[in-house]
Design an enzyme around this catalytic site. Structure first.
Site, PDB file in Angstrom:
ATOM      1  N   ASP A  10       0.848  -1.205   0.000  1.00 64.89           N
ATOM      2  CA  ASP A  10       0.000   0.000   0.000  1.00 64.89           C
ATOM      3  C   ASP A  10       0.879   1.250   0.000  1.00 64.89           C
ATOM      4  O   ASP A  10       2.096   1.174   0.192  1.00 64.89           O
ATOM      5  CB  ASP A  10      -0.921  -0.011   1.228  1.00 64.89           C
ATOM      6  CG  ASP A  10      -2.155   0.870   1.029  1.00 64.89           C
ATOM      7  OD1 ASP A  10      -2.287   1.502  -0.034  1.00 64.89           O
ATOM      8  OD2 ASP A  10      -2.988   0.921   1.950  1.00 64.89           O
ATOM      9  N   HIS A  25      -9.787  -1.745  -7.771  1.00 62.14           N
ATOM     10  CA  HIS A  25      -9.759  -0.705  -6.728  1.00 62.14           C
ATOM     11  C   HIS A  25      -8.950   0.520  -7.144  1.00 62.14           C
ATOM     12  O   HIS A  25      -9.405   1.651  -6.972  1.00 62.14           O
ATOM     13  CB  HIS A  25      -9.206  -1.313  -5.435  1.00 62.14           C
ATOM     14  CG  HIS A  25      -9.068  -0.340  -4.314  1.00 62.14           C
ATOM     15  ND1 HIS A  25     -10.140   0.319  -3.761  1.00 62.14           N
ATOM     16  CD2 HIS A  25      -7.968   0.103  -3.637  1.00 62.14           C
ATOM     17  CE1 HIS A  25      -9.698   1.118  -2.790  1.00 62.14           C
ATOM     18  NE2 HIS A  25      -8.386   1.005  -2.695  1.00 62.14           N
TER      19      HIS A  25
HETATM   20 FE1  N7H Z   1      -7.287   1.955  -1.256  1.00 62.84          FE
HETATM   21  N1  N7H Z   1      -5.757  -2.537  -0.305  1.00 62.84           N
HETATM   22  O1  N7H Z   1      -4.779  -2.759   0.343  1.00 62.84           O
HETATM   23  O2  N7H Z   1      -6.486  -3.411  -0.794  1.00 62.84           O
HETATM   24  N2  N7H Z   1      -5.680   0.852  -1.856  1.00 62.84           N
HETATM   25  N3  N7H Z   1      -7.760   0.541   0.130  1.00 62.84           N
HETATM   26  N4  N7H Z   1      -8.839   3.115  -0.585  1.00 62.84           N
HETATM   27  N5  N7H Z   1      -6.777   3.402  -2.557  1.00 62.84           N
HETATM   28  C1  N7H Z   1      -4.769   1.225  -2.799  1.00 62.84           C
HETATM   29  O3  N7H Z   1      -1.604   2.459  -5.279  1.00 62.84           O
HETATM   30  C2  N7H Z   1      -7.162  -0.675   0.319  1.00 62.84           C
HETATM   31  C3  N7H Z   1      -9.711   2.807   0.404  1.00 62.84           C
HETATM   32  C4  N7H Z   1      -7.437   4.613  -2.751  1.00 62.84           C
HETATM   33  O4  N7H Z   1      -3.515   6.500  -7.291  1.00 62.84           O
HETATM   34  C5  N7H Z   1      -3.808   0.194  -2.979  1.00 62.84           C
HETATM   35  O5  N7H Z   1      -0.742   3.140  -3.379  1.00 62.84           O
HETATM   36  C6  N7H Z   1      -7.837  -1.380   1.398  1.00 62.84           C
HETATM   37  C7  N7H Z   1     -10.731   3.816   0.509  1.00 62.84           C
HETATM   38  C8  N7H Z   1      -6.724   5.435  -3.720  1.00 62.84           C
HETATM   39  O6  N7H Z   1      -3.665   4.671  -8.453  1.00 62.84           O
HETATM   40  C9  N7H Z   1      -4.133  -0.806  -2.112  1.00 62.84           C
HETATM   41  C10 N7H Z   1      -8.822  -0.545   1.847  1.00 62.84           C
HETATM   42  C11 N7H Z   1     -10.450   4.751  -0.471  1.00 62.84           C
HETATM   43  C12 N7H Z   1      -5.626   4.675  -4.109  1.00 62.84           C
HETATM   44  C13 N7H Z   1      -5.333  -0.400  -1.406  1.00 62.84           C
HETATM   45  C14 N7H Z   1      -8.766   0.645   1.053  1.00 62.84           C
HETATM   46  C15 N7H Z   1      -9.239   4.301  -1.132  1.00 62.84           C
HETATM   47  C16 N7H Z   1      -5.698   3.414  -3.378  1.00 62.84           C
HETATM   48  C17 N7H Z   1      -2.645   0.183  -3.978  1.00 62.84           C
HETATM   49  C18 N7H Z   1      -9.826  -0.743   2.944  1.00 62.84           C
HETATM   50  C19 N7H Z   1     -11.188   6.005  -0.825  1.00 62.84           C
HETATM   51  C20 N7H Z   1      -4.550   5.094  -5.110  1.00 62.84           C
HETATM   52  C21 N7H Z   1      -1.456   0.938  -3.474  1.00 62.84           C
HETATM   53  C22 N7H Z   1      -9.804  -1.738   3.783  1.00 62.84           C
HETATM   54  C23 N7H Z   1     -12.496   6.076  -0.883  1.00 62.84           C
HETATM   55  C24 N7H Z   1      -4.987   4.847  -6.546  1.00 62.84           C
HETATM   56  C25 N7H Z   1      -1.249   2.284  -4.109  1.00 62.84           C
HETATM   57  C26 N7H Z   1      -3.967   5.374  -7.522  1.00 62.84           C
HETATM   58  C27 N7H Z   1      -4.770   2.413  -3.517  1.00 62.84           C
HETATM   59  C28 N7H Z   1      -6.089  -1.153  -0.478  1.00 62.84           C
HETATM   60  C29 N7H Z   1      -9.632   1.694   1.210  1.00 62.84           C
HETATM   61  C30 N7H Z   1      -8.609   5.000  -2.141  1.00 62.84           C
HETATM   62  C31 N7H Z   1      -3.315  -2.089  -1.985  1.00 62.84           C
HETATM   63  C32 N7H Z   1      -7.560  -2.755   1.947  1.00 62.84           C
HETATM   64  C33 N7H Z   1     -11.888   3.821   1.514  1.00 62.84           C
HETATM   65  C34 N7H Z   1      -7.090   6.841  -4.171  1.00 62.84           C
END
Ligand code: N7H
Length: 445
Positions: free
Chosen positions: A167, A305
């Protein structure tokens, strides 16, 4: 340049520590609170300047943020210009897709949480020592309502969240702060993250400048259940993928990145550790390789996602209005042998993500991403389905099945139905993280 001495450390760079405690409190005595905040607490608050230089980093970094009810309890009635902040997160829970309040932590229901301390350090002992200092300074002026102890996962899983994915790779570059953005990083106005900076056109009280809205969400992750789903539904390409590889591919396509962090848009079939580790390449993609059309999801599903939360080249030019800086950390124990064997999260254990997002406008930031893209089955086009990681099909139990297309690259039009959520919202609150000068001159005055 920005006033980095005044901007709290977590907003632009994150506190980047192995342990982080979120300590939610209510204010019991406003007069005492203000006086202690202005004298003994204010010097403990860590600035961006301090965290950026290893020689000035404190043993435990301290940040503080206030809910609307917290500012009201302190007699601060200025309108910060954000209706969702003003109403609090419970009032917004249905709109952002939480399926009722049943799963919410009791303390987050209502508006009794007035503020949160973020305490970050290398050890829990350090965190607890700082917490006990803060508690004895405030005495009865505050009462604990809830706490979430975040910690990096052990060993080689450090930096990965509980499903196993790296992440914190993709963050917007803030104009005036980020010196040399990495390829694929999007440059956004400072005012998209910080109030009253370039690009923020909302009327704000002068003291709110350089503060940021902090969205906190306690998101439980059902890890054994997620793993079982991948095992049971491998992408099938006989002769190309083993079942194990097919399961890993399904997970990567739900996320948009492999567990290593390598983007599926650049590594569509197999994980690529070299790519994942290269900051010049691991964020440098648009979902439109080789002139692919915008309806193509052979490399990455529209529902993935990362694509839902930042569609990159799906919009030309790229959307520049809906960005957040994330500063989340995992919480809770590793999966036990019993849980792994039974494919079921123990009723007595909870693990997940202490989700933190900063923005100058909740309605354009977190809330927009969650409501307009993530939970919208017709984004990016009709039939896409919701985000398979965090998308909610709504509050009606009959809608809990989530049907998603594009997950199978061999037949992108086919649908996979998720019977269960793998992420459960335990609620949260909307906070304002003021500048350190506002803490001294306005909030404690
Ligand atoms: Fe997410 N995960 O680990 O599965 N997220 N996220 N997120 N997320 C991202 O690209 C995760 C949540 C964003 O710029 C990665 O840095 C989990 C919410 C945004 O390309 C991973 C949960 C919201 C990005 C996860 C969760 C977001 C992002 C890839 C909850 C907003 C960047 C790592 C349990 C509403 C997208 C990375 C980009 C990336 C995970 C929640 C938003 C691995 C487990 C609630 C904007």
């Amino acid at each position: 340049g920005l006033n980095l001495d005044a901007i709290q450390a977590d907003i632009l760079v994150g506190m980047k520590k192995k342990k982080e405690l979120f300590f939610f409190f209510g204010i019991q005595n406003a007069t005492d609170f203000k006086s202690k905040l202005g004298t003994d607490i204010h010097p403990l608050i860590t600035s961006t300047t301090q965290i950026l230089d290893i020689s000035t980093q404190p043993l435990t970094a301290v940040n503080i943020a206030f809910s609307q009810s917290g500012l009201a309890a302190l007699g601060i009635t200025d309108n910060l210009g954000d209706q969702f902040y003003s109403q609090g997160q419970e009032a917004d829970s249905a709109a952002i897709g939480d399926p009722g309040m049943g799963s919410w932590v009791q303390s987050f229901a209502g508006t009794s949480v007035h503020g949160v301390f973020l305490l970050a350090s290398d050890t829990i002992d350090n965190v607890n020592e700082t917490l006990s200092d803060i508690s004895s300074i405030f005495g009865d002026a505050i009462a604990e309502l809830h706490r979430v102890q975040g910690e990096a996962r052990p060993g080689s899983e450090e930096g990965h969240e509980h499903f196993g994915f790296m992440d914190g790779i993709s963050q917007p570059a803030v104009i005036g702060f980020t010196q040399s953005p990495f390829p694929g990083q999007l440059a956004v106005d400072a005012g998209e993250i910080l109030l009253a900076e370039e690009g923020d056109s909302t009327a704000r009280p002068p003291w709110a400048k350089d503060g940021s809205f902090l969205v906190f969400r306690q998101m439980e992750q059902l890890v054994p259940e997620f793993n079982k789903f991948l095992l049971d539904n491998p992408i099938s390409e006989p002769g190309v993928l083993t079942p194990e590889e097919g399961s890993a591919l399904l997970g990567a396509r739900m996320l948009g990145r492999w567990k290593s962090g390598a983007p599926v848009d650049l590594a569509p079939l197999f994980d690529d550790l070299t790519l994942a580790a290269d900051p010049m390449r691991n964020n440098n993609f648009t979902y439109h390789q080789d002139g692919e059309s915008s309806t193509d999801q052979t490399r990455c599903p529209f529902a993935a996602h990362t694509r839902k939360t930042r569609p990159r080249g799906d919009f030309t030019p790229e959307d520049t209005a809906h960005h957040i800086i994330r500063a989340s950390i995992p919480y809770g124990p590793e999966v036990t042998d019993d849980e792994a064997a039974s494919n079921t999260t123990s009723a007595s254990l909870e693990r997940g993500l202490a989700f933190v997002a900063y923005q100058s406008d909740i309605g354009q930031g977190f809330r927009f991403l969650q409501q307009v893209w993530v939970n919208n089955a017709n984004f990016f086009q009709a039939g896409t389905g919701v985000d398979p990681i965090i998308g909610s099909a709504g509050t009606d139990p009959s809608l809990r099945n989530r049907t998603i297309t594009g997950l199978d690259p061999t037949d992108p039009g086919s649908a996979i139905t998720l019977q269960n959520d793998f992420v459960v919202s335990r609620g949260g609150e909307y906070f304002f993280s003021p500048s350190i000068s506002a803490i001294l001159n306005t909030i404690s005055a």
